[in-house]
Structure formats: structure tokens, C-alpha cells
Scaffold this active site. Structure first.
Site, PDB file in Angstrom:
ATOM      1  N   ASP A   1     -29.539 141.678 -26.737  1.00 11.93           N
ATOM      2  CA  ASP A   1     -28.112 141.515 -26.504  1.00 11.93           C
ATOM      3  C   ASP A   1     -27.332 141.476 -27.819  1.00 11.93           C
ATOM      4  OD1 ASP A   1     -25.825 141.183 -25.021  1.00 11.93           O
ATOM      5  OD2 ASP A   1     -26.151 139.071 -24.588  1.00 11.93           O
TER       6      ASP A   1
ATOM      7  N   GLY B   1     -22.769 145.436 -28.622  1.00 14.24           N
ATOM      8  CA  GLY B   1     -21.325 145.680 -28.528  1.00 14.24           C
ATOM      9  C   GLY B   1     -20.565 144.868 -29.569  1.00 14.24           C
TER      10      GLY B   1
ATOM     11  N   SER C   1     -29.626 147.149 -17.191  1.00 10.68           N
ATOM     12  CA  SER C   1     -29.807 146.353 -15.977  1.00 10.68           C
ATOM     13  C   SER C   1     -29.116 147.006 -14.783  1.00 10.68           C
ATOM     14  CB  SER C   1     -29.246 144.941 -16.186  1.00 10.68           C
ATOM     15  OG  SER C   1     -27.836 144.977 -16.121  1.00 10.68           O
TER      16      SER C   1
ATOM     17  N   ASN D   1     -25.536 146.799 -15.281  1.00 10.57           N
ATOM     18  CA  ASN D   1     -24.886 147.521 -16.383  1.00 10.57           C
ATOM     19  C   ASN D   1     -24.082 148.744 -15.931  1.00 10.57           C
ATOM     20  OD1 ASN D   1     -27.444 146.785 -18.889  1.00 10.57           O
ATOM     21  ND2 ASN D   1     -25.494 145.770 -18.488  1.00 10.57           N
ATOM     22  N   TRP D   2     -24.277 149.185 -14.671  1.00 14.93           N
ATOM     23  CA  TRP D   2     -23.485 150.314 -14.160  1.00 14.93           C
ATOM     24  C   TRP D   2     -22.011 149.962 -14.100  1.00 14.93           C
ATOM     25  CZ3 TRP D   2     -26.088 154.728 -14.001  1.00 14.93           C
ATOM     26  CH2 TRP D   2     -27.460 154.699 -13.767  1.00 14.93           C
TER      27      TRP D   2
ATOM     28  N   ARG E   1     -33.967 136.070 -26.118  1.00 15.51           N
ATOM     29  CA  ARG E   1     -32.665 136.710 -25.930  1.00 15.51           C
ATOM     30  C   ARG E   1     -31.883 136.542 -27.231  1.00 15.51           C
ATOM     31  NH1 ARG E   1     -28.750 137.071 -20.880  1.00 15.51           N
ATOM     32  NH2 ARG E   1     -27.144 138.346 -21.847  1.00 15.51           N
TER      33      ARG E   1
ATOM     34  N   SER F   1     -30.095 136.532 -16.990  1.00 15.62           N
ATOM     35  CA  SER F   1     -29.474 137.759 -16.496  1.00 15.62           C
ATOM     36  C   SER F   1     -30.394 138.633 -15.638  1.00 15.62           C
ATOM     37  CB  SER F   1     -28.937 138.586 -17.673  1.00 15.62           C
ATOM     38  OG  SER F   1     -27.928 137.868 -18.328  1.00 15.62           O
TER      39      SER F   1
HETATM   40  C1  FPP Z   1     -26.782 144.668 -24.652  1.00 13.20           C
HETATM   41  O1  FPP Z   1     -25.803 144.527 -25.650  1.00 13.20           O
HETATM   42  C2  FPP Z   1     -27.494 145.905 -24.831  1.00 13.20           C
HETATM   43  C3  FPP Z   1     -27.634 146.884 -23.903  1.00 13.20           C
HETATM   44  C4  FPP Z   1     -27.050 146.829 -22.564  1.00 13.20           C
HETATM   45  C5  FPP Z   1     -28.364 148.116 -24.212  1.00 13.20           C
HETATM   46  C6  FPP Z   1     -29.683 147.956 -24.893  1.00 13.20           C
HETATM   47  C7  FPP Z   1     -30.059 149.231 -25.473  1.00 13.20           C
HETATM   48  C8  FPP Z   1     -30.544 149.426 -26.707  1.00 13.20           C
HETATM   49  C9  FPP Z   1     -30.919 148.359 -27.644  1.00 13.20           C
HETATM   50  C10 FPP Z   1     -30.682 150.822 -27.133  1.00 13.20           C
HETATM   51  C11 FPP Z   1     -31.992 151.432 -27.195  1.00 13.20           C
HETATM   52  C12 FPP Z   1     -33.071 150.947 -26.332  1.00 13.20           C
HETATM   53  C13 FPP Z   1     -34.196 151.648 -26.145  1.00 13.20           C
HETATM   54  C14 FPP Z   1     -35.324 151.073 -25.351  1.00 13.20           C
HETATM   55  C15 FPP Z   1     -34.379 152.980 -26.704  1.00 13.20           C
HETATM   56  P1  FPP Z   1     -24.283 144.444 -25.196  1.00 13.20           P
HETATM   57  O2  FPP Z   1     -23.740 145.814 -25.156  1.00 13.20           O
HETATM   58  O3  FPP Z   1     -24.194 143.674 -23.920  1.00 13.20           O
HETATM   59  O4  FPP Z   1     -23.644 143.630 -26.372  1.00 13.20           O
HETATM   60  P2  FPP Z   1     -22.411 142.629 -26.276  1.00 13.20           P
HETATM   61  O5  FPP Z   1     -22.876 141.475 -25.435  1.00 13.20           O
HETATM   62  O6  FPP Z   1     -22.181 142.250 -27.686  1.00 13.20           O
HETATM   63  O7  FPP Z   1     -21.285 143.386 -25.650  1.00 13.20           O
END
Ligand code: FPP
Length: 239
Positions: free
Chosen positions: A17, A20, A62, A65-66, A185, A193
Site C-alpha cells: 500500500d 498513490g 483487490s 479496486n475496480w 502492510r 482489507s
Molecule cells: C496500493 O496502493 C497498491 C495497489 C492497488 C497496486 C499494487 C500494485 C503494484 C505494487 C504494482 C506491481 C505489482 C506487481 C505484482 C507486478 P494505493 O494506490 O492504494 O496507494 P494509496 O493508498 O497511497 O493511494
């Protein structure tokens, strides 16, 4: 097992996590953070054999996530495709056995083909078992398992008397994997989650403040050695 690996976890699962926020802090689009996150995946995976980690399970996307913007979802799906195309040879050569968990039904068929091919190609590898959770949700997984189990009963191959935890676990996506010893995490959030709900019944949890793109192999090793100091009793009392 060498003495310095004693007490280290065999199966580590990670909720990656903070991509973003990492990008936001740099004034860049969220996808920039996901790309940086993908580079960390490579680094953490490479460090596993030396740390005694035989199974690494990563939460990549997840069932929830959609709900993100269409642009972010499309960007992530493109990133997974590119990652699999680019890393397939290296994963195979370096002895990684790759598996995917989650419901493939909603994923792009081209991505699913890459996933199937990589699973097939690396099935004989045994150095590290990498499991990537894609369109994965713990409740969804248990629901799909229950549905398949109900179908077996409907067909007369099983009866209600066969239904116990062991049988149900055979219908989960993770049926060939041991339960995780440790779930990490990143990014300071203390939630699970919907990740490996069934499998984490006795797992230890570590919530780390570092954002995923900053999570280095050194920090990973530190978290694992903290785990080694814990006293796991699985509901029993100390011997
Ligand atoms: C959560 O961070 C991250 C994800 C939903 C995507 C995870 C994907 C990767 C690390 C890319 C590559 C993975 C593989 C297996 C090739 P967030 O976007 O929720 O971050 P935030 O909470 O700061 O918004």
C-alpha cells in the site's frame, strides 16, 4: 536450515500500500507510484531466498479496486501485462514458481493468457513460490469455494458430512499453499482489507509506516527479524 534463518517466516504475504501517496508527494500521477511499486516487487522477491522466505504472496489488485477511476484501473492492468511480459524469462530462469489467486473472470483474456502461460512454464520451479493476488478478495474466494463445494454435494460426489475446514480449504484458490506466517502492510494503514481472511487465522501482522515504493530489501529483512523474536503459540499455552 542455517541457524541465522531460525524462526524466520516461511510464508510472507504483503499488502503493498502507498503507491498513490508516494506519487502524490512527488506531484506525479498515481500510476507513476504503481510503476515504482513494481520495481520494489522485483527487489523484495530477489531477497527472499537469502531470508529463508519460500512463499511470497502479494496483493496486487483487490475485488474492490475496480471502484478506482477507469484510467487508474486500465493503467494498472497495463502494468501487470507489461510486468508479466518483461519478467517472465527472468522469473523462470531464477527458479521462481509463479501462481495467481483471485477470480480471473473479470480480467482481460490477454492478461489471463499471460498468467496461465507463466504458471505453466514455472510450475516445476521451487526456489521461491510467488503468488500474485489479482482481482482477489477473501470473502469472494471463500464464497467461490463454498459454491464449488455445494456443486460437488449437488452432484453426489460429497455429502454435508464431508464439510469441514480441511475440505473447504481444498476449494480455496490457495489450496496448494501453506498459510502465511506473517502479513505485512505498508503505508501506515492498520487494516487487512479482505486479504487472505481464511488463511491468516494465525498469522502475525506487521503494519509498517513506509510507503510501498520506499520499502527496501533491508527494511524487509528487519521486519522479518522482528518476527523471529515473537512467540507464536497458535492458541496453545507456552510449552
Ligand atoms: C496500493 O496502493 C497498491 C495497489 C492497488 C497496486 C499494487 C500494485 C503494484 C505494487 C504494482 C506491481 C505489482 C506487481 C505484482 C507486478 P494505493 O494506490 O492504494 O496507494 P494509496 O493508498 O497511497 O493511494
Amino acid at each position: 536450515m542455517p541457524e541465522d534463518l531460525a524462526g524466520l517466516p516461511t510464508h510472507v504475504a504483503i499488502i503493498m500500500d502507498g503507491n498513490g501517496r508516494w506519487a502524490q508527494q512527488r506531484g506525479r500521477p498515481r500510476l507513476f507510484g504503481h510503476h515504482a511499486g513494481a520495481r520494489r516487487v522485483r527487489e523484495i522477491l530477489k531477497s527472499c531466498p537469502d531470508l529463508g522466505v519460500k512463499y511470497l504472496t502479494l496483493f496486487a489488485f483487490s475485488t474492490e479496486n475496480w471502484k478506482r477511476t477507469q484510467a487508474e484501473v486500465a493503467g494498472l492492468m497495463g502494468l501487470f501485462r507489461k510486468y508479466l511480459e518483461r519478467e517472465a524469462d527472468e522469473l523462470f530462469r531464477s527458479g521462481v514458481c509463479v501462481r495467481f489467486i483471485g477470480d480471473r473472470i473479470r480480467l482481460d483474456p490477454k492478461l489471463v493468457t499471460l498468467m496461465d502461460d507463466l504458471e505453466l512454464r514455472t510450475a516445476g520451479n521451487n526456489l521461491v513460490h510467488l503468488t500474485v493476488a489479482l482481482n482477489y478478495g477473501g470473502r469472494d474466494e471463500v464464497t467461490r469455494a463454498a459454491k464449488r463445494l455445494a456443486f460437488e454435494i449437488e452432484q453426489g460426489r460429497l455429502t454435508h458430512k464431508d464439510v469441514d475446514a480441511e475440505t473447504l480449504a481444498k476449494f480455496l484458490d490457495t489450496r496448494v499453499l501453506p498459510d502465511p506466517d506473517l502479513v505485512i502492510r505498508t503505508s501506515g494503514e492498520a487494516r487487512i482489507s479482505n486479504f487472505l481472511l481464511w488463511q491468516s487465522a494465525y498469522a502475525e501482522y506487521e503494519f509498517i509506516d513506509t510507503l510501498w515504493p520506499d520499502f527496501t530489501a533491508e527494511e524487509f529483512a528487519r521486519v522479518l527479524s522482528e518476527f523471529a523474536k515473537r512467540d507464536r503459540r497458535f492458541g496453545a499455552i507456552r510449552a
